[in-house]
Motif scaffolding. Structure first.
Motif, PDB file in Angstrom:
ATOM      1  N   THR A 253       0.833  -1.201   0.000  1.00 49.65           N
ATOM      2  CA  THR A 253       0.000   0.000   0.000  1.00 49.65           C
ATOM      3  C   THR A 253       0.865   1.247   0.000  1.00 49.65           C
ATOM      4  O   THR A 253       0.614   2.204  -0.746  1.00 49.65           O
ATOM      5  N   THR A 257       0.811   3.579  -3.336  1.00 42.85           N
ATOM      6  CA  THR A 257       0.265   4.926  -3.140  1.00 42.85           C
ATOM      7  C   THR A 257       1.307   5.988  -3.468  1.00 42.85           C
ATOM      8  O   THR A 257       1.011   6.972  -4.157  1.00 42.85           O
ATOM      9  N   ALA A 278      -1.738   5.724   4.256  1.00 44.35           N
ATOM     10  CA  ALA A 278      -2.463   4.629   3.604  1.00 44.35           C
ATOM     11  C   ALA A 278      -1.905   3.280   4.032  1.00 44.35           C
ATOM     12  O   ALA A 278      -2.660   2.328   4.291  1.00 44.35           O
ATOM     13  N   SER A 281      -3.180   2.619   7.399  1.00 49.17           N
ATOM     14  CA  SER A 281      -4.598   2.264   7.320  1.00 49.17           C
ATOM     15  C   SER A 281      -4.775   0.791   6.973  1.00 49.17           C
ATOM     16  O   SER A 281      -5.638   0.104   7.534  1.00 49.17           O
ATOM     17  N   THR A 289      -6.521  -1.008   2.598  1.00 48.76           N
ATOM     18  CA  THR A 289      -7.236   0.221   2.939  1.00 48.76           C
ATOM     19  C   THR A 289      -8.276   0.570   1.892  1.00 48.76           C
ATOM     20  O   THR A 289      -8.134   0.238   0.711  1.00 48.76           O
ATOM     21  N   TYR A 291      -9.052   3.878   2.026  1.00 52.65           N
ATOM     22  CA  TYR A 291      -8.648   5.291   2.066  1.00 52.65           C
ATOM     23  C   TYR A 291      -9.603   6.196   2.852  1.00 52.65           C
ATOM     24  O   TYR A 291      -9.363   7.391   2.947  1.00 52.65           O
ATOM     25  N   VAL A 294      -7.722   7.905   5.789  1.00 60.95           N
ATOM     26  CA  VAL A 294      -6.377   8.420   5.525  1.00 60.95           C
ATOM     27  C   VAL A 294      -6.237   9.888   5.929  1.00 60.95           C
ATOM     28  O   VAL A 294      -5.244  10.289   6.558  1.00 60.95           O
TER      29      VAL A 294
END
Length: 316
Positions: A253, A257, A278, A281, A289, A291, A294
């Motif tokens: 992630t 991201t 993220a 998360s 996640t 999001y 976030v």
């Protein structure tokens, strides 16, 4: 276009049982099946960021088809090399009475030279407009020489090469100037034959990777946060606090991201901060996640520029 490559994808089967006794039928009380593999996870993450991508790798029989279908249902195109033998199924068993987990990770299919050549042939068509993630371990039949060949192709064809593997082949790939590599602190220590690294050593060896050819080094520090190294700056961002559920996909992630947001034109400091949020998360969730938390997690975080001199680093 962005491409992800997962050499050894998997289906992860998560089950819970009250007890786990030998020679008897142990019945589960919970179960969940998820398509997995580092590149597969990154494909899902990129799509959640509304970034189109194509998933590459090796896919074996009905289990491989399950992963391809899961990707395609999310609108992610696939271009896997189909192989004999089944894509692996890993089993994670949580035993409630012991409050522990048993992990069975399978080998996966054996890949032959013709299938390897087919995958590298796909990759050889990438150009300077493209980004390629290669993430995770190698399946049987695939050596680190394949990773080096992909790195060489990236340098020759000018596509951005993002590499996430625990293998020391990362050090050999640096001569081809990868766009980004993503070790964690334990992997970095292992690469340089250390048991652990002090704060100063984290900086020293992170800088060494850039000096040796990496354009960016995203160094994950787990619950401490993350360091980013480029030729012009070192940035540190702390991780937010929360209850950790599963850290398995948090690194994917983080990486997906970060690179995805840079691709969308987000400034590097903001991309780093959101990527760490993220990743956290995901660690606080049973799966990847979505999001939704976030922005709230980012309120706990700050990005700091590190001015490093031997003997002065105190931030991590």
């Amino acid at each position: 276009m962005i491409y992800t490559c997962t050499m050894n994808p998997a289906i992860d089967l998560f089950v819970s049982t009250d007890k786990y006794d030998p020679l008897v039928v142990n019945r589960t009380s919970e179960e969940d099946i998820q398509p997995n593999g580092k590149g597969v996870n990154i494909s899902f993450i990129l799509k959640m960021l509304d970034i189109d991508n194509i998933a590459l790798g090796f896919s074996g029989e009905f289990t491989g088809a399950f992963i391809e279908e899961a990707l395609e249902k999310k609108g992610i195109k696939t271009q896997f090399v189909h192989v004999k033998g089944t894509t692996r199924i890993n089993v994670f068993t949580h035993v409630k009475s012991e409050n522990t987990e048993y992990k069975l990770v399978n080998r996966g299919p054996l890949i032959n030279s013709e299938q390897i050549n087919k995958l590298t042939s796909y990759i050889s068509y990438l150009n300077e407009e493209d980004v390629l993630f290669v993430s995770g371990s190698n399946p049987r039949g695939v050596t680190d020489e394949v990773i080096l060949e992909i790195a060489r192709l990236s340098n020759e064809n000018k596509f951005k090469f993002v590499l996430d593997t625990s293998s020391k082949v990362v050090l050999e790939s640096l001569k081809y100037k990868p766009y980004c590599i993503k070790p964690n602190d334990e992997e970095l220590a292992k690469w340089f034959n250390k048991s652990t690294l002090s704060n100063e050593e984290l900086i020293y060896y992170g800088k060494k990777l850039v000096d040796s050819g990496a354009q960016m080094v995203l160094l994950s520090l787990g619950e401490k946060g993350c360091l980013l190294f480029t030729s012009s700056k070192i940035l540190f961002v702390n991780a937010p606090k929360g209850k950790v559920v599963n850290t398995a996909c948090s690194g994917d992630t983080l990486l997906g991201t970060f690179i995805g947001l840079l691709r969308k034109g987000i400034v590097i400091e903001e991309a780093l901060k959101e990527a760490v949020a993220a990743g956290s998360s995901t660690a606080f969730s049973p799966g990847l996640t979505d999001y939704t938390d976030v922005e709230e997690l980012k309120k706990q975080m700050k990005v700091k520029k590190i001015n490093f001199r031997i003997g002065e680093y105190k931030h991590v």
